[in-house]
Design a protein around this motif. Structure first.
Motif, PDB file in Angstrom:
ATOM      1  N   ILE A   1       0.849  -1.205   0.000  1.00 42.57           N
ATOM      2  CA  ILE A   1       0.000   0.000   0.000  1.00 42.57           C
ATOM      3  C   ILE A   1       0.879   1.247   0.000  1.00 42.57           C
TER       4      ILE A   1
ATOM      5  N   ALA B   1       1.518   4.104  -2.782  1.00 39.95           N
ATOM      6  CA  ALA B   1       1.073   5.477  -2.513  1.00 39.95           C
ATOM      7  C   ALA B   1       2.222   6.403  -2.139  1.00 39.95           C
TER       8      ALA B   1
ATOM      9  N   ILE C   1       4.947  -9.937  -9.232  1.00 45.06           N
ATOM     10  CA  ILE C   1       5.114  -8.494  -9.372  1.00 45.06           C
ATOM     11  C   ILE C   1       6.002  -8.151 -10.557  1.00 45.06           C
TER      12      ILE C   1
ATOM     13  N   LYS D   1       5.427   1.340 -15.807  1.00 45.15           N
ATOM     14  CA  LYS D   1       5.976   1.284 -14.455  1.00 45.15           C
ATOM     15  C   LYS D   1       4.826   1.274 -13.452  1.00 45.15           C
TER      16      LYS D   1
ATOM     17  N   MET E   1       1.286  -3.187  -9.745  1.00 47.64           N
ATOM     18  CA  MET E   1       0.475  -2.778  -8.603  1.00 47.64           C
ATOM     19  C   MET E   1      -0.977  -2.576  -9.025  1.00 47.64           C
TER      20      MET E   1
ATOM     21  N   ILE F   1      -2.438  -6.071  -9.278  1.00 48.51           N
ATOM     22  CA  ILE F   1      -2.693  -6.680  -7.968  1.00 48.51           C
ATOM     23  C   ILE F   1      -3.876  -5.987  -7.306  1.00 48.51           C
TER      24      ILE F   1
ATOM     25  N   SER G   1      -3.473  16.284 -10.147  1.00 47.06           N
ATOM     26  CA  SER G   1      -2.297  15.664 -10.737  1.00 47.06           C
ATOM     27  C   SER G   1      -2.545  14.166 -10.851  1.00 47.06           C
TER      28      SER G   1
ATOM     29  N   TRP H   1      -0.931  11.872  -9.928  1.00 48.26           N
ATOM     30  CA  TRP H   1      -0.529  11.099  -8.755  1.00 48.26           C
ATOM     31  C   TRP H   1      -1.708  10.691  -7.910  1.00 48.26           C
ATOM     32  N   TRP H   2      -2.802  11.408  -8.070  1.00 55.46           N
ATOM     33  CA  TRP H   2      -3.979  11.049  -7.281  1.00 55.46           C
ATOM     34  C   TRP H   2      -4.490   9.672  -7.643  1.00 55.46           C
TER      35      TRP H   2
ATOM     36  N   ARG I   1      -2.707   6.982  -8.239  1.00 57.48           N
ATOM     37  CA  ARG I   1      -1.971   6.043  -7.391  1.00 57.48           C
ATOM     38  C   ARG I   1      -2.474   6.074  -5.956  1.00 57.48           C
ATOM     39  N   ILE I   2      -2.659   7.284  -5.438  1.00 56.87           N
ATOM     40  CA  ILE I   2      -3.035   7.410  -4.036  1.00 56.87           C
ATOM     41  C   ILE I   2      -4.438   6.853  -3.816  1.00 56.87           C
TER      42      ILE I   2
ATOM     43  N   ALA J   1      -4.266   3.116  -3.929  1.00 60.19           N
ATOM     44  CA  ALA J   1      -3.671   2.578  -2.698  1.00 60.19           C
ATOM     45  C   ALA J   1      -4.676   2.628  -1.552  1.00 60.19           C
TER      46      ALA J   1
ATOM     47  N   LEU K   1      -7.130  -0.082  -2.114  1.00 57.37           N
ATOM     48  CA  LEU K   1      -6.478  -1.360  -1.830  1.00 57.37           C
ATOM     49  C   LEU K   1      -6.483  -1.598  -0.328  1.00 57.37           C
ATOM     50  N   CYS K   2      -6.094  -0.556   0.405  1.00 58.57           N
ATOM     51  CA  CYS K   2      -6.052  -0.625   1.855  1.00 58.57           C
ATOM     52  C   CYS K   2      -7.429  -0.980   2.404  1.00 58.57           C
TER      53      CYS K   2
ATOM     54  N   ILE L   1      -8.328  -4.596   1.598  1.00 58.37           N
ATOM     55  CA  ILE L   1      -7.515  -5.554   2.352  1.00 58.37           C
ATOM     56  C   ILE L   1      -8.011  -5.642   3.788  1.00 58.37           C
ATOM     57  N   VAL L   2      -8.290  -4.473   4.357  1.00 53.38           N
ATOM     58  CA  VAL L   2      -8.782  -4.464   5.737  1.00 53.38           C
ATOM     59  C   VAL L   2     -10.127  -5.175   5.808  1.00 53.38           C
TER      60      VAL L   2
END
Lengths: 350, 340
Positions: free
Chosen positions: A142, A146, B72, B261, B265, B268, B309, B311-312, B314-315, B318, B321-322, B325-326
């Motif tokens: 994770i 991130a 991976i 690249k 992830m 997965i 951006s 990048w959001w 990816r965040i 994630a 994903l978190c 998973i929880v």
């Protein structure tokens, strides 16, 4: 013969042997490998370069060893955490500007904040692994995903420079001291960790949890807490490594700080003769492993292999090492041998 | 009635959450970006067009994750496949068909080596594929450090062949009928999805994969050839990774070192979001499809929004994903309790 057997059965024999092989290869590749000179009042030379540049890997490997030992898993977020830490440190000291020539805010406070953030990242991983029982690799995935994104956000997607001489000291050297600062930090980290593990029972606790966490819990160890602490410590190591790396380039480059370093750290642990399945560990082995890898990297660079081609060699080394570690390989070889000798025996009879 | 209730256990529940989440997100997008044409059929199809490769890769990932492993290396394999395609066609002058066959074979070999190390030497899949990841990415740089654009006519004709759909069109301002279209890559991706779905559900190989992932020891005692099945699973995965890379290349028509690249992830995350359990034994390729679509929707959000951006993406992924998973671990804990 007896003595040789005794020597080879020593725990640190294999790691030291690997290091020796690597050093010999390095000397063959570049004969002036061990030459040390002084340039601008600082020790200079390829071997110094290895020890200096290897600092980050060694520090990460220290944290990684404990993680591997206690949880039989790896923390793949360390590289990304390094990027986050660097971003925090630079963004804080530069006060949100993109490039500064003097500190806007107190650098010590920035470093402290950055380390805290690193530990926090470690705690997050630790919580997921220890409390929620998620596989370590996936839990750290994770932050791996991130982390660099968060670092980009902190620095507004740009490289933040802190062009102040004192900021560079951690990664280069303090005036008047001939040895690069990062070497001191590394030695300090390794020695302190060793003392912590040897002088208290912590090292044994970690091994006990790694060998059998249920049994460890039954004899009264708080397995969950120990695994949690180990990840927090790995976050701490990553933050120190991140600060050093950030200081080297006096900036926070979210995309490149700590890139692929998680592989180096894992590789160092494996090279150090530690089983990736957890349990007993040797911190010194990991440190030796880390320097072996750094020697490999430096030698490859010297042999004009570009940085994006290096992974090929490292990958091959990893596969060979873990294959040799695998008990299945021994069985396979024995079975093949038996097959051949059986066939040979048959041939003799007929 | 009782049977129906039992069917909706924790794992199916996760799948339902995923599908609902996708629908809600898409509906929200339709409302938020109504004026920019988010709701057009073409926009929906674009989700498939831009993610055709990822769908195939996520399907492969799901197979490996059901066995209890992980791979991976796929992102790097995609980069390597694209680079080999570009290099063989542009530098070595091969035909498009030969290049394609060649990269698919390479995928199989790659999968074989990884699978052999995992199954027969019992090395942790994560370590093996981590090495594979670095090897493939490094190899890409060894082949060429410069970006190579593909100009092979046949390849480009594959890439640009639009297939118009007979429905979902609309009349534009000039009074012309604009039909929505897809590329052949989408059809390949859907076919792969269906084929793997059937294989997993109805063949001995497919059921063995689930059995091994559920409990390797029991599977062994049942008389299943655990090692060979695992090897086959990784080979299939390697093949799908290279096929995914081929589809990916149809989109980009180039090969360069930094390509794809972090794709592993995404794959997965898609599988996990789609309800595949990380511990193995449970998973569904349909869920993975929705996982990919959710990722595509997040990307579409960011494109339509314009100021965020990249990048959001990816965040957000994630964070999701978190969350999943929880959720999984909570379900697992609840199951443990029920057993007791």
């Amino acid at each position: 013969m007896e003595n040789i057997k005794k020597l080879t059965s020593k725990r640190l024999f294999m790691p030291l042997f690997c290091l020796a092989v690597m050093l010999i290869a390095a000397v063959i590749a570049s004969p002036d490998f061990f030459k040390i000179g002084i340039q601008n009042g600082v020790l200079y030379g390829r071997i110094i370069d290895v020890v200096n540049r290897g600092s980050e890997v060694v520090i990460l490997a220290v944290g990684m060893t404990l993680v591997v030992s206690a949880s039989a898993g790896t923390d793949i977020s360390v590289g990304a955490v390094m990027a986050v830490v660097a971003a925090v440190a630079c963004a804080f000291t530069a006060g949100g500007q993109q490039s500064v020539n003097e500190y806007i805010r107190n650098p010590f406070l920035g470093a402290l904040l950055a380390v805290l953030v690193g530990i926090l990242c470690g705690c997050f991983n630790g919580f997921l692994v220890a409390r929620l029982k998620i596989q370590p690799m996936v839990a750290t995935l994770i932050l791996f995903t991130a982390g660099r994104g968060i670092a980009q956000l902190l620095t507004n997607g740009q490289i933040t420079y802190v062009r102040v001489e004192s900021y560079k000291m951690l990664g280069s050297s303090i005036p008047g001291v001939p040895v690069p600062t990062s070497i001191f930090v590394t030695v300090l980290m390794v020695v302190l960790t060793m003392l912590l593990l040897k002088k208290t029972a912590m090292g044994m606790y970690i091994e006990a949890v790694g060998i059998n966490s249920r049994a460890a819990r039954l004899v009264g160890l708080k397995s969950t807490m120990i695994i949690f602490l180990v990840y927090a410590f790995s976050g701490f190591c990553a933050s120190i490594a991140g600060l050093i790396n950030s200081s080297r380039i006096y900036s926070a480059d979210a995309n490149n700080i700590g890139l692929n370093l998680e592989l180096d750290a894992i590789l160092a642990v494996a090279l150090g003769g530690n089983s990736l399945a957890g349990g007993k560990f040797s911190l010194l082995g990991s440190v030796i492993g880390a320097y072996t890898i750094q020697t490999l990297t430096t030698t490859l660079y010297a042999g004009s292999v570009s940085s994006d081609q290096i992974p090929v060699y490292k990958a091959i080394v990893v596969v060979i090492i873990v294959s040799l570690q695998s008990p299945e390989l021994g069985k396979l070889v024995r079975r093949l041998k038996a097959k051949f000798s059986a066939r040979a025996g048959k041939g003799a009879v007929s | 009635m009782k049977k129906e209730r039992r069917k909706l256990d924790g794992n199916s529940f996760l799948l339902v959450i995923t599908i609902v989440l996708f629908l809600v997100m898409y509906a929200a997008g339709c409302i938020l970006f109504k004026t920019q044409g988010f709701a057009k059929t073409q926009n929906f199809l674009n989700l498939f067009i831009s993610n055709a490769g990822l769908i195939v890769i996520a399907v492969g990932m799901t197979i490996v994750m059901i066995t209890g492993g992980i791979d991976i290396s796929v992102g790097s394999v995609v980069a390597m496949v694209c680079m080999i395609l570009a290099w063989t066609m542009e530098m070595a002058g091969w035909g498009a068909i030969w290049s394609t066959v060649f990269v698919l074979a390479i995928g199989l070999v790659f999968g074989f080596v990884q699978g052999w190390l995992v199954a027969y030497l019992k090395i942790q899949p994560f370590i093996v594929t981590l090495a594979g990841m670095f090897f493939a990415r490094g190899m890409t740089a060894v082949i060429s450090k410069e970006m190579i654009s593909i100009k092979n006519e046949m390849f480009l004709s594959w890439a640009q062949c639009k297939i118009y759909l007979p429905f979902g069109g609309y009349i534009n301002k000039k009074g012309m009928l604009i039909k929505p279209y897809i590329y052949p890559s989408v059809i390949i991706a859907i076919l792969v999805l269906i084929a793997v779905f059937l294989v997993l559900k109805y063949t001995k190989f497919g059921r063995s994969i689930y059995a091994i992932g559920g409990n390797e020891q029991s599977a062994l005692m049942m008389g299943l050839n655990v090692k060979r099945t695992k090897l086959k699973a990784y080979m299939l995965e390697g093949f799908l990774a290279s096929l995914g890379g081929f589809l990916f290349c149809l989109n980009t028509c180039s090969g360069f070192v930094e390509q794809a690249k972090g794709l592993e992830m995404d794959a997965i995350a898609s599988s996990v979001i789609g309800g595949t359990l990380l511990t193995g034994g449970v998973g569904n390729v349909i869920g993975s499809l929705f996982g990919v679509l959710i990722k595509g929707t997040i990307e579409a959000f960011i494109t339509f929004q314009g100021t965020l951006s990249s990048w959001w993406t990816r965040i957000t992924i994630a964070a999701m994903l978190c969350f999943f998973i929880v959720l999984q671990s909570i379900f697992a804990a609840a199951k443990e309790k029920n057993k007791k």
